[in-house]
Scaffold this motif. Structure first.
Motif, mmCIF file in Angstrom:
data_model
loop_
_atom_site.group_PDB
_atom_site.id
_atom_site.type_symbol
_atom_site.label_atom_id
_atom_site.label_comp_id
_atom_site.label_asym_id
_atom_site.label_seq_id
_atom_site.Cartn_x
_atom_site.Cartn_y
_atom_site.Cartn_z
ATOM 1 N N VAL A 60 -0.506 -2.198 10.328
ATOM 2 C CA VAL A 60 -1.913 -1.945 11.046
ATOM 3 C C VAL A 60 -2.415 -3.327 11.204
ATOM 4 C CG1 VAL A 60 -3.786 -0.825 11.265
ATOM 5 C CG2 VAL A 60 -2.021 0.388 10.908
ATOM 6 N N SER A 61 -2.489 -3.874 9.924
ATOM 7 C CA SER A 61 -3.236 -5.010 9.693
ATOM 8 C C SER A 61 -2.539 -6.297 10.627
ATOM 9 C CB SER A 61 -3.188 -5.484 8.298
ATOM 10 O OG SER A 61 -3.644 -6.699 8.126
ATOM 11 N N GLN A 103 2.591 3.847 2.499
ATOM 12 C CA GLN A 103 1.065 3.653 2.993
ATOM 13 C C GLN A 103 0.958 2.190 2.901
ATOM 14 O OE1 GLN A 103 -1.672 5.661 0.446
ATOM 15 N NE2 GLN A 103 -3.408 4.991 1.555
ATOM 16 N N VAL A 104 1.507 1.410 2.069
ATOM 17 C CA VAL A 104 1.367 -0.191 2.053
ATOM 18 C C VAL A 104 1.787 -0.604 3.131
ATOM 19 C CG1 VAL A 104 1.714 -2.158 0.823
ATOM 20 C CG2 VAL A 104 0.995 -0.234 -0.439
ATOM 21 N N ASN A 156 -0.176 0.244 6.197
ATOM 22 C CA ASN A 156 -1.419 -0.746 6.458
ATOM 23 C C ASN A 156 -1.149 -1.895 6.764
ATOM 24 O OD1 ASN A 156 -2.660 1.715 5.510
ATOM 25 N ND2 ASN A 156 -2.818 1.143 3.337
ATOM 26 N N GLU A 157 -0.104 -2.684 6.043
ATOM 27 C CA GLU A 157 0.342 -3.947 6.541
ATOM 28 C C GLU A 157 0.795 -3.897 8.093
ATOM 29 O OE1 GLU A 157 3.525 -4.856 4.161
ATOM 30 O OE2 GLU A 157 2.132 -5.354 2.377
#
Length: 260
Positions: free
Chosen positions: A157-158, A150-151, A154-155
């Motif tokens: 996507v960021s 998940q991290v 998210n990274e």
């Protein structure tokens, strides 16, 4: 300002990633702890097997001594029946000595039996603990793996959002540059048309020739207009249009010489 902020974020993400790489992976730690517990369990099981083997060996030795003990008793009775008290006494003396040896063997057997029971209980408890730890370990590892994924997502996507923002800024700057260049091109066209700028690609004195041609064209138009006012058809037509047939009259257009 936005580019500097993006650069700082990139550096921060890089340093954070390197710092996280140095952190011990809990999954590896859990696997190592599990392996150590399994090794201890194997050691306990080997001890249980060794104690059981020793107890069995003593048990066989005791059975052999018991058989001899019974045989000596029978020999003593048989010797008395035959009137051989000396042989009966010797058999009973050996039987008494063997009885002492069997007593010591019984003590060893009882001690090994207690030790075997204790080891078996420890093996049972340790087996349950190792099994429970394995389930907990796999649960924690699965949770950690899911959180790590998940991290990373998210990274990603960021990073994609930052990239899209940077691309959008680049497109805006490109649009501004195109608009500026279009405005500049239009302005230079107007300046060239007005004569404010010199066309370096034109022939020498082209500006004078262009002005004389414009004056001549205006004078010709004025003459034609005056001829129309005077209602003189021959004067209204330009000199290049008078005379000649329709088939070859076009050859004289713009030549300024009347056709015969």
């Amino acid at each position: 300002m936005s580019s500097n902020t993006s650069r700082v974020k990139t550096i921060f993400r890089s340093k954070t990633s390197k710092a996280l790489d140095k952190v011990e992976d809990p999954r590896d730690t859990l696997d190592d702890n599990y392996d150590q517990q399994v090794k201890l369990l194997h050691q306990v099981r080997r001890a249980v097997a060794e104690v059981a083997t020793a107890k069995k060996r003593i048990e066989l030795q005791g059975q052999e001594m018991g058989s001899r003990y019974q045989r000596l008793g029978s020999q003593a009775r048989e010797a008395l029946a035959q009137g051989r008290e000396d042989l009966a006494r010797a058999a009973l003396e050996r039987r008494a000595l063997l009885e002492n040896q069997v007593a010591k063997l019984q003590q060893q057997f009882s001690s090994l039996e207690r030790q075997s029971s204790q080891l078996q209980e420890r093996e049972r408890v340790l087996t349950e603990q190792v099994g429970a730890f394995r389930i907990e370990k796999e649960t924690i590892k699965a949770t950690y793996t899911a959180s790590e994924a998940q991290v990373k997502a998210n990274e990603a996507v960021s990073g994609l959002s930052n990239t899209i923002t940077e691309v959008g800024s680049s497109l805006d700057r490109a649009r501004d540059r195109v608009a500026q260049m279009q405005a500049r091109a239009a302005a230079t066209d107007e300046l060239l048309a007005s004569g404010a700028l010199t066309d370096l690609t034109a022939a020498p004195d082209a500006d004078i020739e262009r002005q004389l041609a414009a004056v001549s064209a205006k004078a010709d138009v004025d003459r034609q207009l005056q001829a129309l006012k005077d209602a003189n058809p021959s004067a209204a037509a330009p000199a290049s249009e008078r005379g000649g047939s329709a088939a070859d009259g076009w050859l004289g257009i713009g030549q300024g010489t009347p056709q015969p």
